[in-house]
Design a protein around this motif. Structure first.
Motif, PDB file in Angstrom:
ATOM      1  N   ASN A 149       0.502 -87.349  66.180  1.00  0.00           N
ATOM      2  CA  ASN A 149       0.019 -87.731  67.530  1.00  0.00           C
ATOM      3  C   ASN A 149      -0.613 -89.245  67.481  1.00  0.00           C
ATOM      4  OD1 ASN A 149      -2.671 -87.595  66.158  1.00  0.00           O
ATOM      5  ND2 ASN A 149      -2.988 -85.883  66.973  1.00  0.00           N
ATOM      6  N   ALA A 150      -0.726 -89.995  65.941  1.00  0.00           N
ATOM      7  CA  ALA A 150      -0.974 -91.201  65.840  1.00  0.00           C
ATOM      8  C   ALA A 150       0.090 -92.183  66.251  1.00  0.00           C
ATOM      9  CB  ALA A 150      -1.444 -91.211  64.287  1.00  0.00           C
ATOM     10  N   TYR A 151       1.393 -91.656  65.978  1.00  0.00           N
ATOM     11  CA  TYR A 151       2.404 -92.353  66.547  1.00  0.00           C
ATOM     12  C   TYR A 151       2.550 -92.561  68.001  1.00  0.00           C
ATOM     13  CZ  TYR A 151       7.546 -93.245  67.358  1.00  0.00           C
ATOM     14  OH  TYR A 151       8.867 -93.567  67.817  1.00  0.00           O
ATOM     15  N   ALA A 152       2.389 -91.350  68.842  1.00  0.00           N
ATOM     16  CA  ALA A 152       2.294 -91.139  70.069  1.00  0.00           C
ATOM     17  C   ALA A 152       1.378 -92.219  70.752  1.00  0.00           C
ATOM     18  CB  ALA A 152       2.317 -89.917  70.673  1.00  0.00           C
ATOM     19  N   TYR A 153       0.100 -92.012  70.306  1.00  0.00           N
ATOM     20  CA  TYR A 153      -0.820 -92.839  70.651  1.00  0.00           C
ATOM     21  C   TYR A 153      -0.598 -94.561  70.425  1.00  0.00           C
ATOM     22  CZ  TYR A 153      -5.648 -94.885  70.892  1.00  0.00           C
ATOM     23  OH  TYR A 153      -6.942 -95.469  71.413  1.00  0.00           O
ATOM     24  N   GLY A 154      -0.081 -94.752  69.204  1.00  0.00           N
ATOM     25  CA  GLY A 154       0.324 -96.086  69.086  1.00  0.00           C
ATOM     26  C   GLY A 154       1.114 -96.700  70.228  1.00  0.00           C
ATOM     27  N   LYS A 155       2.277 -95.796  70.319  1.00  0.00           N
ATOM     28  CA  LYS A 155       3.270 -96.217  71.365  1.00  0.00           C
ATOM     29  C   LYS A 155       2.463 -96.330  72.864  1.00  0.00           C
ATOM     30  CE  LYS A 155       7.353 -94.472  71.682  1.00  0.00           C
ATOM     31  NZ  LYS A 155       8.598 -93.464  72.052  1.00  0.00           N
ATOM     32  N   PHE A 156       1.589 -95.636  73.028  1.00  0.00           N
ATOM     33  CA  PHE A 156       0.917 -95.652  74.303  1.00  0.00           C
ATOM     34  C   PHE A 156       0.085 -96.972  74.290  1.00  0.00           C
ATOM     35  CE2 PHE A 156      -3.488 -95.630  76.247  1.00  0.00           C
ATOM     36  CZ  PHE A 156      -3.240 -95.303  77.462  1.00  0.00           C
ATOM     37  N   ILE A 157      -0.521 -97.504  73.240  1.00  0.00           N
ATOM     38  CA  ILE A 157      -1.325 -98.550  73.240  1.00  0.00           C
ATOM     39  C   ILE A 157      -0.308 -99.915  73.223  1.00  0.00           C
ATOM     40  CG2 ILE A 157      -2.807-100.119  71.611  1.00  0.00           C
ATOM     41  CD1 ILE A 157      -4.316 -98.202  73.080  1.00  0.00           C
ATOM     42  N   GLY A 158       0.811 -99.822  72.185  1.00  0.00           N
ATOM     43  CA  GLY A 158       1.735-100.699  72.230  1.00  0.00           C
ATOM     44  C   GLY A 158       2.226-101.158  73.618  1.00  0.00           C
ATOM     45  N   LEU A 171      -6.328-101.729  62.482  1.00  0.00           N
ATOM     46  CA  LEU A 171      -6.052-100.361  62.024  1.00  0.00           C
ATOM     47  C   LEU A 171      -7.213-100.177  61.148  1.00  0.00           C
ATOM     48  CD1 LEU A 171      -2.316 -99.972  61.874  1.00  0.00           C
ATOM     49  CD2 LEU A 171      -3.903 -99.592  63.912  1.00  0.00           C
ATOM     50  N   GLY A 172      -7.443 -98.905  60.719  1.00  0.00           N
ATOM     51  CA  GLY A 172      -8.413 -98.546  59.747  1.00  0.00           C
ATOM     52  C   GLY A 172      -9.740 -97.826  60.287  1.00  0.00           C
ATOM     53  N   GLY A 173     -10.508 -99.028  60.413  1.00  0.00           N
ATOM     54  CA  GLY A 173     -11.704 -98.485  60.973  1.00  0.00           C
ATOM     55  C   GLY A 173     -12.987 -98.125  60.023  1.00  0.00           C
ATOM     56  N   ASP A 174     -13.215 -99.071  59.045  1.00  0.00           N
ATOM     57  CA  ASP A 174     -14.370 -98.877  57.955  1.00  0.00           C
ATOM     58  C   ASP A 174     -14.111 -97.470  57.277  1.00  0.00           C
ATOM     59  OD1 ASP A 174     -16.595 -99.384  56.701  1.00  0.00           O
ATOM     60  OD2 ASP A 174     -18.023 -98.392  58.191  1.00  0.00           O
ATOM     61  N   ARG A 175     -12.852 -97.240  57.049  1.00  0.00           N
ATOM     62  CA  ARG A 175     -12.168 -96.234  56.268  1.00  0.00           C
ATOM     63  C   ARG A 175     -11.150 -96.788  55.237  1.00  0.00           C
ATOM     64  NH1 ARG A 175     -16.054 -94.677  58.564  1.00  0.00           N
ATOM     65  NH2 ARG A 175     -16.618 -92.658  59.258  1.00  0.00           N
ATOM     66  N   ALA A 190       0.765 -97.695  63.550  1.00  0.00           N
ATOM     67  CA  ALA A 190       1.242 -99.102  63.484  1.00  0.00           C
ATOM     68  C   ALA A 190       2.945 -98.970  63.905  1.00  0.00           C
ATOM     69  CB  ALA A 190       1.133 -99.647  62.078  1.00  0.00           C
ATOM     70  N   LYS A 191       3.418 -98.062  63.457  1.00  0.00           N
ATOM     71  CA  LYS A 191       4.978 -97.957  63.834  1.00  0.00           C
ATOM     72  C   LYS A 191       5.207 -97.895  65.453  1.00  0.00           C
ATOM     73  CE  LYS A 191       9.165 -95.255  62.988  1.00  0.00           C
ATOM     74  NZ  LYS A 191       9.827 -94.293  62.293  1.00  0.00           N
ATOM     75  N   ALA A 220       2.412-103.021  52.945  1.00  0.00           N
ATOM     76  CA  ALA A 220       2.882-102.449  54.279  1.00  0.00           C
ATOM     77  C   ALA A 220       3.371-103.836  55.020  1.00  0.00           C
ATOM     78  CB  ALA A 220       1.575-102.025  55.424  1.00  0.00           C
ATOM     79  N   LYS A 221       4.428-103.843  55.625  1.00  0.00           N
ATOM     80  CA  LYS A 221       5.239-104.749  56.145  1.00  0.00           C
ATOM     81  C   LYS A 221       4.336-105.196  57.501  1.00  0.00           C
ATOM     82  CE  LYS A 221       9.662-103.713  54.584  1.00  0.00           C
ATOM     83  NZ  LYS A 221      11.186-103.368  54.964  1.00  0.00           N
ATOM     84  N   TRP A 222       3.629-104.360  58.132  1.00  0.00           N
ATOM     85  CA  TRP A 222       2.868-104.777  59.143  1.00  0.00           C
ATOM     86  C   TRP A 222       1.522-105.501  58.943  1.00  0.00           C
ATOM     87  CZ3 TRP A 222      -1.959-102.525  58.984  1.00  0.00           C
ATOM     88  CH2 TRP A 222      -2.133-101.492  58.271  1.00  0.00           C
TER      89      TRP A 222
END
Length: 434
Positions: A149-158, A171-175, A190-191, A220-222
């Motif tokens: 679902n991170a991939y799907a959410y990333g596509k939505f944002i992108g 990305l990340g967010g203090d973690r 990211a992808k 990471a390439k990104w």
């Protein structure tokens, strides 16, 4: 030409000038859409999208833009009950807390925030989510992301922001993501983003205190920009040492979360608070170690605290009064100094003095800048004959030229009394300056 055509042409010109911030080719600094060096001066407004209304956001953007800030760091899925407490419009970001079901009403609000920032020439360094939605550690969470679902959410944002020129992804967010699953989740997000915007927007990562992004996501390439968090645990954090450990000659780096002004040290008010001098020392230490800019933070502003709202730790002033804090206003002087001295041509170094002190410095063919966290008289020998020597006051942005100075290689710097227990920059214009 019709009015509509004029509007279209103006839009193209504006977009070209305001195109995505990106790393300079084979250099450790950033450039804007016209290829001009861009000195990052950021402010930390994590809860802005979640907690403020339109009038408040416009007021905040206007003030920060007037103070020379050009980047605002904020979060779509916020830290403080971001999935369970609605924004000021009464909207939650996800339906049923499902990243595959973003709430259109909420993201129309995010759209407005981003577009409003653009009107004030502000970049939005956008965290798609705070890290507690991937890895809890502390905070409310809940953990809702996995690689799929991170991939799907990333596509939505992108897809949503692929043509928005003032977005930088964080990305990340203090973690610090450590397990294979956690890292896979971040990489999948990211992808998803990059598949939709074709890598148009710069991307970085926000780690925990004491770390740099490159220490977590490695090669990471990104990862376009390396971000540190030096955090809120001590005064005079050795930022220069952390930068020296991870800095690469062709990748920009900066401190994305240093100690915040009016923040309790170690989150314990009884120990004390960070104030303007601590803020300046942190910023100059970082930039003089080779950072491509700096992010400021204020304890009342990051959480957008105001009366009637439960504070995180002890808060001295609300966010509106925090905009008037001394250290926050003084950050513009650092930016102006760096732009004046063409920081992108400066190389970090250390200068040894007659007292066997080692001072942080930046040097180029044109300038030698020496920063002292607590000013005291010193003598230093340099190779070039100086053309002029000035003292720059980080607290006021004013410079004072040293008079009656013998133009020799052996430079003696004597500070006026007002600099005792203060910080200062010595600006030496070098003899081979054309």
């Amino acid at each position: 030409m019709s009015k509509l055509s004029l509007v279209f042409v103006f839009s193209l010109i504006f977009s070209a000038g305001f195109a995505q911030i990106k790393p300079a080719k084979d250099q450790a600094y950033l450039v804007d859409g016209q290829g001009k060096p861009f000195f990052w001066l950021g402010d930390t407004a994590w809860e802005l999208i979640h907690r403020l209304d339109k009038k408040e956001i416009e007021s905040y953007f206007k003030k920060r833009a007037s103070q020379g800030y050009n980047v605002i760091q904020t979060v779509a899925l916020a830290e403080l009950d971001g999935l369970t407490a609605p924004n000021r419009n009464g909207d939650l970001p996800l339906i049923d807390q499902d990243p595959a079901k973003p709430n259109e009403a909420y993201f129309k609000w995010v759209d407005w925030v981003v577009e409003c920032a653009q009107r004030y020439d502000l970049q939005i360094a956008l965290l798609p989510t705070w890290g507690d939605k991937i890895k809890l550690v502390w905070g409310p969470g809940p953990v809702v992301f996995n690689p799929e679902n991170a991939y799907a959410y990333g596509k939505f944002i992108g897809e949503r922001y692929k043509d928005q020129p003032n977005i930088i992804y964080v990305l990340g967010g203090d973690r610090n993501m450590e397990t294979d699953e956690e890292l896979a989740t971040v990489n999948a997000m990211a992808k998803g983003i990059q598949e939709q915007d074709h890598g148009k927007h710069m991307m970085t990562y926000h780690p925990r205190g004491g770390y740099a992004a490159s220490m977590i996501v490695k090669d990471a390439k990104w990862l376009d920009l390396d971000i540190l968090q030096t955090g809120h645990w001590r005064k005079r954090y050795p930022t220069d040492s952390l930068i020296a450990e991870v800095r690469q000659p062709n990748r920009p780096i900066l401190d994305g979360e240093p100690c915040y002004e009016d923040h309790p040290i170690q989150w314990k008010p009884e120990i004390g608070f960070f104030h303007a001098l601590d803020i300046r020392q942190s910023a100059y230490r970082s930039v003089f170690a080779g950072a491509c800019g700096h992010t400021y933070g204020h304890h009342g502003i990051w959480q957008m605290w105001q009366k009637g709202r439960e504070p995180i730790s002890s808060v001295e002033v609300d966010w509106k009064h925090g905009l008037k804090a001394k250290g926050g206003g003084q950050m513009q002087y650092l930016k102006k100094l760096m732009e004046q001295c063409r920081w992108y041509e400066l190389t970090p170094t250390h200068i040894s003095t007659d007292a066997d002190d080692t001072l942080q410095a930046l040097t180029s063919d044109h300038h030698l800048l020496i920063y002292q966290e607590q000013a005291k008289n010193f003598t230093v020998n340099i190779n070039d004959l100086p053309m002029s020597i000035s003292i720059f006051d980080p607290a006021t942005g004013k410079s004072k030229r040293l008079e009656n100075h013998s133009l020799t290689n052996n430079i003696e710097v004597n500070f006026p009394k007002k600099y005792i227990n203060r910080d200062a920059v010595i600006i030496i214009t070098l003899g081979n300056n054309s």
